[in-house]
Write an enzyme that holds these catalytic residues in place. Structure first.
Site, PDB file in Angstrom:
ATOM      1  N   ASP A 202       1.290   1.624   8.867  1.00  0.00           N
ATOM      2  CA  ASP A 202       0.356   0.704   8.217  1.00  0.00           C
ATOM      3  C   ASP A 202      -1.073   1.165   8.499  1.00  0.00           C
ATOM      4  O   ASP A 202      -1.421   1.501   9.641  1.00  0.00           O
ATOM      5  CB  ASP A 202       0.558  -0.720   8.734  1.00  0.00           C
ATOM      6  CG  ASP A 202      -0.288  -1.728   7.980  1.00  0.00           C
ATOM      7  OD1 ASP A 202       0.166  -2.193   6.921  1.00  0.00           O
ATOM      8  OD2 ASP A 202      -1.407  -2.020   8.436  1.00  0.00           O
ATOM      9  N   ILE A 203      -1.903   1.198   7.457  1.00  0.00           N
ATOM     10  CA  ILE A 203      -3.311   1.582   7.637  1.00  0.00           C
ATOM     11  C   ILE A 203      -4.063   0.414   8.254  1.00  0.00           C
ATOM     12  O   ILE A 203      -4.029  -0.707   7.733  1.00  0.00           O
ATOM     13  CB  ILE A 203      -3.947   1.972   6.293  1.00  0.00           C
ATOM     14  CG1 ILE A 203      -3.206   3.167   5.685  1.00  0.00           C
ATOM     15  CG2 ILE A 203      -5.428   2.299   6.473  1.00  0.00           C
ATOM     16  CD1 ILE A 203      -3.711   3.563   4.308  1.00  0.00           C
ATOM     17  N   GLU A 245      -0.526  -0.822   1.487  1.00  0.00           N
ATOM     18  CA  GLU A 245      -1.025   0.212   2.401  1.00  0.00           C
ATOM     19  C   GLU A 245       0.015   0.607   3.441  1.00  0.00           C
ATOM     20  O   GLU A 245      -0.311   1.248   4.446  1.00  0.00           O
ATOM     21  CB  GLU A 245      -2.299  -0.267   3.108  1.00  0.00           C
ATOM     22  CG  GLU A 245      -2.115  -1.379   4.128  1.00  0.00           C
ATOM     23  CD  GLU A 245      -2.161  -2.773   3.526  1.00  0.00           C
ATOM     24  OE1 GLU A 245      -2.438  -3.719   4.275  1.00  0.00           O
ATOM     25  OE2 GLU A 245      -1.949  -2.910   2.308  1.00  0.00           O
TER      26      GLU A 245
END
Length: 325
Positions: A202-203, A245
């Site tokens: 996950d960003i 994302e």
């Protein structure tokens, strides 16, 4: 009378040719996987090209023209490195259509399967093929390319060109069906169990990137991260855009310690990478081992819990589910 017979024979041949093309189209369009489509291509070539000799070279990923391997040949011939070198010399900027064929040398004709700037395959025959066979090969490859695009694009995320969520569900389910055989190896006196692992990436603070720079820049970040994933992981690993994302990786045949080393290295790489549109970026990762005692929902749940642990404990880190107290 003779002219009428000739005209009738010609019409019959034209109808036969059209019928043959319809059969090819129908047979190929029924396929739902790349593996099945490739086998169908060979099956059709066996009927069309005989008694001439041929070879079928396939691209390993449909995008890079440097990776070709011999998939099938009429005479059981071995892979020819010289032929692969000749295939690599095709200029994709000049060859945008399968209708164009290139004669590389005095003994062989190379038929490239190219569509939308993708190089999928190449059929190699002798110089002695008839005009009718020549036309049929071109027709077959045109159909093959179109069906292949339909199959592959349904499995690929349009933005990042990684495999999509649908492909993730299918591949993870298949991974669970693999025989649960423990593979061990000794390294510095330590015996490690090799298995597959699921990682969810996950960003960090991605919403802030969209808010500050806009969604166009946000998309550029997603594409650049996907490119870095392709550079960092092996071709045998599964790379997916999980959603938004979030990304996912199926690491195959690695130990738990190796998994953490690989993912930590990728995490550090992202932190130190100079992205084109943003000043800095970090990611959080959660992972878990894959074994057939768990179902798909449990695997995703465990990887998610590990991911949330990473986010709740400073972000920019990797957490394995089994390490959570």
């Amino acid at each position: 009378m003779t002219e009428e017979i000739r005209s009738t024979n010609k019409r019959n041949k034209d109808r036969d040719a059209e019928s043959l093309k319809f059969d090819y189209t129908l047979l190929m369009s029924c396929q739902r996987s790349v593996v099945a489509l490739n086998k169908t291509l060979v099956h059709i070539l066996e009927e069309v090209v005989a008694p001439y000799e041929y070879k079928v070279y396939l691209s390993s990923d449909g995008t890079e023209r440097d990776r070709f391997y011999l998939f099938s040949s009429s005479s059981g011939a071995l892979e020819n490195p010289q032929e692969i070198d000749q295939i690599r010399q095709f200029d994709l900027d000049e060859l945008e259509s399968v209708d164009e064929l290139v004669l590389i040398d005095e003994n062989k004709i190379f038929y490239p399967a190219i569509l939308n700037h993708r190089f999928y395959a190449c059929i190699v025959t002798g110089i002695d093929v008839s005009e009718e066979v020549d036309e049929q090969i071109i027709c077959i490859l045109a159909i093959y390319c179109n069906v292949l695009i339909l199959i592959t694009d349904s499995k690929v995320d349009g933005l990042t060109q990684l495999l999509n969520r649908k492909s993730f569900d299918i591949d993870l389910a298949l991974e669970l069906q693999r025989p649960d055989i423990e593979k061990r190896r000794s390294s510095d006196g330590v015996v490690e169990v090799l298995e597959s692992h699921l990682a969810i990436i996950d960003i960090d603070f991605f919403k802030a990137i969209n808010d500050e720079y806009g969604h166009v820049v946000g998309d550029e970040v997603l594409v650049e991260l996907a490119d870095l994933m392709r550079l960092s992981f092996r071709s045998r690993d599964g790379l997916f855009r999980y959603g938004g994302e979030e990304f996912a990786v199926i690491l195959r045949d690695v130990s738990r310690q190796q998994t953490k080393r690989i993912l930590n290295r990728f995490c550090n790489m992202i932190e130190n990478h100079q992205f084109k549109s943003v000043d800095s970026l970090t990611i959080s990762i959660g992972c878990c081992g894959i074994n057939n005692e768990l179902n798909l929902l449990h695997l995703v749940e465990y990887a998610d819990k590990a991911l949330y642990y990473s986010k709740e404990n400073g972000r920019n880190r990797v957490t394995h589910f089994e390490d959570i107290e």
